[in-house]
Structures are given as C-alpha cells and as structure tokens.
Write an enzyme that holds these catalytic residues in place. Structure first.
Site, PDB file in Angstrom:
ATOM      1  N   GLU A  94      48.211  42.179  50.640  1.00 52.30           N
ATOM      2  CA  GLU A  94      46.931  41.914  51.278  1.00 52.30           C
ATOM      3  C   GLU A  94      46.351  40.569  50.849  1.00 52.30           C
ATOM      4  O   GLU A  94      46.485  40.159  49.692  1.00 52.30           O
ATOM      5  CB  GLU A  94      45.949  43.048  50.982  1.00 52.30           C
ATOM      6  CG  GLU A  94      46.390  44.329  51.686  1.00 52.30           C
ATOM      7  CD  GLU A  94      45.414  45.496  51.544  1.00 52.30           C
ATOM      8  OE1 GLU A  94      45.401  46.326  52.468  1.00 52.30           O
ATOM      9  OE2 GLU A  94      44.694  45.579  50.545  1.00 52.30           O
ATOM     10  N   CYS A 107      41.666  34.534  49.421  1.00 53.73           N
ATOM     11  CA  CYS A 107      42.030  35.268  48.207  1.00 53.73           C
ATOM     12  C   CYS A 107      43.433  35.838  48.400  1.00 53.73           C
ATOM     13  O   CYS A 107      43.659  36.603  49.336  1.00 53.73           O
ATOM     14  CB  CYS A 107      40.997  36.384  47.994  1.00 53.73           C
ATOM     15  SG  CYS A 107      41.383  37.475  46.613  1.00 53.73           S
ATOM     16  N   CYS A 114      49.958  46.521  40.766  1.00 56.32           N
ATOM     17  CA  CYS A 114      49.605  45.828  39.520  1.00 56.32           C
ATOM     18  C   CYS A 114      49.869  46.775  38.355  1.00 56.32           C
ATOM     19  O   CYS A 114      49.574  47.959  38.444  1.00 56.32           O
ATOM     20  CB  CYS A 114      48.125  45.434  39.542  1.00 56.32           C
ATOM     21  SG  CYS A 114      47.613  44.492  38.073  1.00 56.32           S
ATOM     22  N   CYS A 118      43.426  48.644  35.421  1.00 52.26           N
ATOM     23  CA  CYS A 118      42.006  48.574  35.056  1.00 52.26           C
ATOM     24  C   CYS A 118      41.291  49.756  35.721  1.00 52.26           C
ATOM     25  O   CYS A 118      41.570  50.098  36.864  1.00 52.26           O
ATOM     26  CB  CYS A 118      41.406  47.233  35.493  1.00 52.26           C
ATOM     27  SG  CYS A 118      42.222  45.841  34.673  1.00 52.26           S
ATOM     28  N   CYS A 121      39.551  49.417  39.310  1.00 54.44           N
ATOM     29  CA  CYS A 121      40.212  48.619  40.356  1.00 54.44           C
ATOM     30  C   CYS A 121      41.169  49.477  41.175  1.00 54.44           C
ATOM     31  O   CYS A 121      42.008  50.197  40.623  1.00 54.44           O
ATOM     32  CB  CYS A 121      40.970  47.456  39.713  1.00 54.44           C
ATOM     33  SG  CYS A 121      41.849  46.430  40.908  1.00 54.44           S
ATOM     34  N   GLU A 164      48.525  40.723  38.753  1.00 56.92           N
ATOM     35  CA  GLU A 164      48.101  39.879  37.644  1.00 56.92           C
ATOM     36  C   GLU A 164      48.928  38.587  37.695  1.00 56.92           C
ATOM     37  O   GLU A 164      50.122  38.588  37.367  1.00 56.92           O
ATOM     38  CB  GLU A 164      48.310  40.625  36.320  1.00 56.92           C
ATOM     39  CG  GLU A 164      48.190  39.771  35.072  1.00 56.92           C
ATOM     40  CD  GLU A 164      46.908  38.929  34.987  1.00 56.92           C
ATOM     41  OE1 GLU A 164      45.810  39.447  35.250  1.00 56.92           O
ATOM     42  OE2 GLU A 164      47.033  37.740  34.662  1.00 56.92           O
ATOM     43  N   CYS A 337      36.433  42.757  46.270  1.00 61.47           N
ATOM     44  CA  CYS A 337      37.118  42.718  44.982  1.00 61.47           C
ATOM     45  C   CYS A 337      37.458  44.129  44.531  1.00 61.47           C
ATOM     46  O   CYS A 337      36.596  45.013  44.534  1.00 61.47           O
ATOM     47  CB  CYS A 337      36.222  42.120  43.907  1.00 61.47           C
ATOM     48  SG  CYS A 337      35.666  40.466  44.250  1.00 61.47           S
TER      49      CYS A 337
END
Ligand code: SAH
Length: 346
Positions: A94, A107, A114, A118, A121, A164, A337
């Site tokens: 994405e 972005c 990932c 976190c 997220c 990341e 985000c």
C-alpha cells in the site's frame, strides 16, 4: 510461470551504465533510460524516441520494466488517495498520496507486513512476509503518480508506509538514490524522509549513505512505556536511541530529526508525558510531530480528545520544542498512519 527476466528498476544508474558498457554501448544510455522510466514515467521502450530502435527492442525483450500492478485505488473525501498494488508474487503493497496545499506527499512501503509488532499499528498486527525489492519500492512512486489529479505534482516522499525501512536498508538506500538522482525522480534531499522505529545500529549508516531527513517514531519518553508500545525498544532502549541521535555528526539545525509521537489516550498524552519528552530530547536538533492515534480494529487504543492533544502540544511549545499537531488524513479509507494492512486481501 514466473518471468525469469531481471527487473530494470532494481538497477542503480551506475549498475546500468556498467551493463551498457559491457555490452559495448555508450554508458550514458543509462541516464536516457532513467529519464524515460522515472523522469517522464514512460514505461514502453517503443516510445523512447532518442534511443536507437534495436536497443529499444533489446531492452523490451531482456528486462521486466514494471514491478507493481494496480489492484485498487481508493479516494478519501479529504483528497487522500490510497493505492493497493500487487507484486509479481501476489503480495499486496500500500502507498498513500496526501495533498496539502502546494505540497503533495507520497507515503511508501518498504516491506510486506512488518516484524516490529508495535501495539497500536495495524501493519504490525499482520506480521512480516518479506522485504520489498528496489523495483517494488520505486514502482510505488511510478504507479501512484498515475493517480495524481490534473495540476498536481509529487513534491515529497516519506518512507512511512508498511514495514521498517532500516530492516531493508540496502534496498531503501538504492531506492532513495533513484528518488534523488537528477536524471531519475530528481527530488531534493530534504523532500525525502525515512522513518524508523529505532533500529539504532543502522541509523548512522543511513545518515551517511544518503542526505535525506530522518524521522524517529518515539511515542514514549520512558522505557517501561516504550517497551510495550514499540517492542524493539527492549533491544534498543531509549538511552541508546537518543544517544545515537545526539552523537550523529550528520544531524544539526539544518538536518533535524523529526520525532513522531502518536498520541494515545491514557498512555502517553498527559502534560507530565510532554514534560518528560521535552527533557529527554533536549539538546538534539529536532522537531516533534504529534499524530492523534488512528483507531482500527486490531488495537484497543484510542486517540485523546482534541483539547488533550492541544494541551500536550502547548506543554512542548512552552519548553521551546518545535511541534506540529497533525490532522489525521484518509481515515475513511483506512489510509491514515498505522492503518495500512492491505485489508480485503484474498
Ligand atoms: N516502521 C517505521 C516506518 C513506519 S512510519 C516507523 O515506525 O517509523 C508509520 C508511522 O505511523 C510511525 O510513526 C508509527 O508509529 C505511526 N503509527 C502507527 N500506527 C498508528 C496509528 N494507529 N495511529 C497513528 N499513528 C500510527
């Protein structure tokens, strides 16, 4: 059957120059190819009119020229556009276009999923599938440029999508070099930002390799809270992270760190948290970007009230910290985000 030919967009311009030289061709053909592919965004060699016909035919035959195809484009009521793009192996990636007055920021993602997990997220909840290739990173720019509205121009690129970046560092560096190269995407170095959750030993190598902005996802000013929000903090605690930033000779008033702070109700949004943040980053040339938490199905966390967000920003300002409070963008299409999870994937 998968296509065995190499991806041309995986090559740096220097590597392409070397290949052309080996083949007995003038190396500067590499810059011509780059300016069609990245500068002008023309992917069909038949249209590369300043190259000889036989070379165009050879390039079309020997190389793959696209790494990502369109899956879905969603447009938000606020002008944000999210592209879900498909790699050759079916992986979904994405990327999000964010228009803001004169500026249009893209972005982009660096990994499928990932590994950092976190707690707030949505990408972290997916787990990790694989690193993206250089071609897949830069093709997000090529595809998403096709989604620009008339009169819009891409001005900034941020590595803040899925994944990341510093865990895919060599490829991220090659992709950044193409973004900055005058014959490729020709962006200014301060128009490109690479964000990390804090892979401390890779920060210096990134800063030395490419002159881009660094963003650091901080979210907490003490290890007990950060260990829970950003589990990689257990390996690279705050003292190491902030120490590395303090000692990096590349950083300074002209190249400040952008500290990202996702405001989460009851977790890191109190005036005392703001004071602790100001104390911990004192002396590091930097700015703070506050992002009210975007809620999503994979997390119980919530954003604080608008007044709590303003109070937090005010505490920082009073202590001389430069701070911006961001408005969430594209939340209605899960493009904000921490919401990138390639949902709807089969
Ligand atoms: N892994 C890198 C690159 C991703 S950047 C990094 O962590 O910096 C994505 C940014 O969005 C990070 O600052 C992340 O902390 C933030 N974020 C993640 N989930 C969010 C959410 N639900 N609401 C608001 N911001 C979020």
């Amino acid at each position: 059957m998968s296509d065995p030919r190499p991806q041309l967009k995986d090559c740096s311009i220097e590597a392409l120059r070397a290949r052309f030289a080996e083949a007995g061709l003038p190396p500067w053909r590499a810059e011509q190819v780059a300016s069609w592919l990245y500068g002008r965004g023309v992917e069909d060699p038949a249209q590369w009119t300043d190259l000889p016909l036989d070379l165009r035919a050879r390039l079309a035959e020997e190389w793959r020229l696209r790494a990502l195809e369109w899956d879905v484009l969603d447009r938000s009521s606020d002008g944000t556009a999210k592209g879900r793009l498909r790699a050759a192996d079916g992986a979904l990636v994405e990327a999000v276009l964010i228009p803001e007055g004169e500026r249009t920021t893209l972005c982009i993602s660096t990994q499928v999923g990932c590994p950092l997990a976190c707690s707030f997220c949505a990408t972290g909840a997916l787990g990790f599938t694989r690193n993206l290739t250089v071609a897949e990173i830069v093709d997000q720019v090529c595809r998403m440029r096709e989604a620009l509205e008339p009169g819009q121009r891409l001005t900034n690129v941020v590595f803040m999508g899925m994944g990341e970046p510093l865990l895919n560092l060599p490829r991220v560096i090659e992709a950044v070099r193409l973004l900055l190269h005058p014959k490729a995407f020709a962006l200014g170095p301060r128009k490109v930002t690479v964000s990390t959750a804090g892979i401390v030993p890779r920060i210096g190598p990134l800063l030395r390799a490419v002159p881009v902005n660094l963003a650091v996802s901080l979210h907490a000013a003490d290890d007990a809270v950060r260990d829970v929000l950003v589990p990689i903090n257990r390996r690279f605690p705050l003292a190491d992270l902030l120490g590395a930033l303090r000692e990096a000779p590349e950083l300074g008033p002209r190249r400040p760190v952008f500290f990202e702070w996702t405001l989460i109700e009851g977790v890191n949004d109190s005036p005392a948290d703001a004071r602790a943040l100001a104390r911990r980053i004192a002396g590091i040339p930097g700015k703070v970007n506050l992002i009210p938490m975007n809620a999503h199905a994979d997390s119980a966390h919530r954003p604080p009230s608008p007044s709590a967000c303003s109070r937090f920003a005010g505490e920082l300002t009073r202590r001389g910290v430069t701070v911006t409070l961001r408005r969430p963008r594209g939340a209605d299409i899960d493009a904000a985000c921490g919401q990138l999870a390639a949902r709807g994937a089969a």
